[in-house]
Design a protein around this motif. Sequence first.
Motif, PDB file in Angstrom:
ATOM      1  N   GLU A   1       0.814  -1.215   0.000  1.00 22.57           N
ATOM      2  CA  GLU A   1       0.000   0.000   0.000  1.00 22.57           C
ATOM      3  C   GLU A   1       0.848   1.266   0.000  1.00 22.57           C
ATOM      4  O   GLU A   1       0.399   2.305  -0.478  1.00 22.57           O
ATOM      5  N   GLY A   2       2.029   1.210   0.531  1.00 21.92           N
ATOM      6  CA  GLY A   2       2.921   2.356   0.541  1.00 21.92           C
ATOM      7  C   GLY A   2       2.504   3.483   1.474  1.00 21.92           C
ATOM      8  O   GLY A   2       2.850   4.631   1.249  1.00 21.92           O
ATOM      9  N   LYS A   3       1.751   3.191   2.533  1.00 23.87           N
ATOM     10  CA  LYS A   3       1.343   4.224   3.492  1.00 23.87           C
ATOM     11  C   LYS A   3       2.560   4.699   4.265  1.00 23.87           C
ATOM     12  O   LYS A   3       3.379   3.909   4.711  1.00 23.87           O
ATOM     13  N   LYS A   4       2.658   6.023   4.410  1.00 21.90           N
ATOM     14  CA  LYS A   4       3.814   6.619   5.062  1.00 21.90           C
ATOM     15  C   LYS A   4       3.373   7.504   6.215  1.00 21.90           C
ATOM     16  O   LYS A   4       2.254   8.000   6.256  1.00 21.90           O
ATOM     17  N   VAL A   5       4.303   7.726   7.127  1.00 17.64           N
ATOM     18  CA  VAL A   5       4.093   8.611   8.259  1.00 17.64           C
ATOM     19  C   VAL A   5       5.336   9.493   8.387  1.00 17.64           C
ATOM     20  O   VAL A   5       6.430   9.076   8.026  1.00 17.64           O
ATOM     21  N   HIS A   6       5.130  10.708   8.873  1.00 16.24           N
ATOM     22  CA  HIS A   6       6.256  11.624   9.094  1.00 16.24           C
ATOM     23  C   HIS A   6       6.662  11.509  10.554  1.00 16.24           C
ATOM     24  O   HIS A   6       5.817  11.596  11.443  1.00 16.24           O
ATOM     25  N   ILE A   7       7.969  11.333  10.807  1.00 14.98           N
ATOM     26  CA  ILE A   7       8.451  11.296  12.183  1.00 14.98           C
ATOM     27  C   ILE A   7       9.568  12.306  12.338  1.00 14.98           C
ATOM     28  O   ILE A   7      10.254  12.651  11.378  1.00 14.98           O
ATOM     29  N   GLY A   8       9.752  12.768  13.553  1.00 15.36           N
ATOM     30  CA  GLY A   8      10.785  13.751  13.829  1.00 15.36           C
ATOM     31  C   GLY A   8      12.154  13.094  13.893  1.00 15.36           C
ATOM     32  O   GLY A   8      12.319  12.037  14.502  1.00 15.36           O
ATOM     33  N   THR A   9      13.141  13.731  13.289  1.00 13.04           N
ATOM     34  CA  THR A   9      14.504  13.200  13.320  1.00 13.04           C
ATOM     35  C   THR A   9      15.281  13.769  14.508  1.00 13.04           C
ATOM     36  O   THR A   9      16.343  13.266  14.840  1.00 13.04           O
ATOM     37  N   ALA A  10      14.722  14.768  15.182  1.00 11.37           N
ATOM     38  CA  ALA A  10      15.426  15.377  16.315  1.00 11.37           C
ATOM     39  C   ALA A  10      14.949  14.815  17.645  1.00 11.37           C
ATOM     40  O   ALA A  10      15.316  15.338  18.697  1.00 11.37           O
ATOM     41  N   LEU A  11      14.165  13.735  17.636  1.00  8.62           N
ATOM     42  CA  LEU A  11      13.652  13.151  18.857  1.00  8.62           C
ATOM     43  C   LEU A  11      14.762  12.366  19.569  1.00  8.62           C
ATOM     44  O   LEU A  11      15.613  11.767  18.924  1.00  8.62           O
ATOM     45  N   SER A  12      14.738  12.358  20.893  1.00  3.44           N
ATOM     46  CA  SER A  12      15.711  11.572  21.643  1.00  3.44           C
ATOM     47  C   SER A  12      15.336  10.092  21.535  1.00  3.44           C
ATOM     48  O   SER A  12      14.201   9.739  21.193  1.00  3.44           O
ATOM     49  N   SER A  13      16.261   9.229  21.870  1.00  4.35           N
ATOM     50  CA  SER A  13      15.991   7.786  21.772  1.00  4.35           C
ATOM     51  C   SER A  13      14.945   7.340  22.782  1.00  4.35           C
ATOM     52  O   SER A  13      14.319   6.306  22.639  1.00  4.35           O
ATOM     53  N   LYS A  14      14.746   8.134  23.834  1.00  4.69           N
ATOM     54  CA  LYS A  14      13.740   7.789  24.845  1.00  4.69           C
ATOM     55  C   LYS A  14      12.368   7.924  24.235  1.00  4.69           C
ATOM     56  O   LYS A  14      11.440   7.290  24.523  1.00  4.69           O
TER      57      LYS A  14
END
Length: 184
Positions: free
Chosen positions: A171-184
Amino acid sequence: MDGGSGLNIMYAKTLDEMGVDRTNLRRIRAPFHGIMPGRQAIPLGQIDLPVTFGDQSNYRTETLTFDVVGFPGTFLAILERPCYVKFMAVPNYTYLKLKMPGPRGVITSFRRAYECEVECCGHASAVVASEELATLREEVVEETPNAKKSSGSFESTEGSKEVLVDPSSSEGKKVHIGTALSSK
């Protein structure tokens, strides 16, 4: 079932639906706290009523004193420590059960407590939601909508990337996530 207070509470609506005349109330003017968050409540009066737990084969009746309040509630009444003492009952809040000695063994009451708990949660959620909505309406300043931006559009900000929701799916569904988030 509560147990956090030294009062048995009954709502005036319950008293009216039982057909008990309000002239039977003993007047008291002592306020109490904890029923309505942040406010004191003054009961309409007190009344002694018989309360029965159990069924036809094993039941017990005791007379309890109720403080009758005039504001609405989701329960018919709230039974507190005075009830538990009088019936020698043990509440289990996890399972919403109340166990007490009866003439023919242990009496367990739980079905109505569960129904009331479910109803109360729904009522509390509605009250909180309406209060939050009223607060938001007071705080929010209406903004003029941007005609260039369609409603429901999403603009990615810097520091985010697209990721496939399910890499094995076609289906190719995508989501945007932050790249500046901490690993926690």
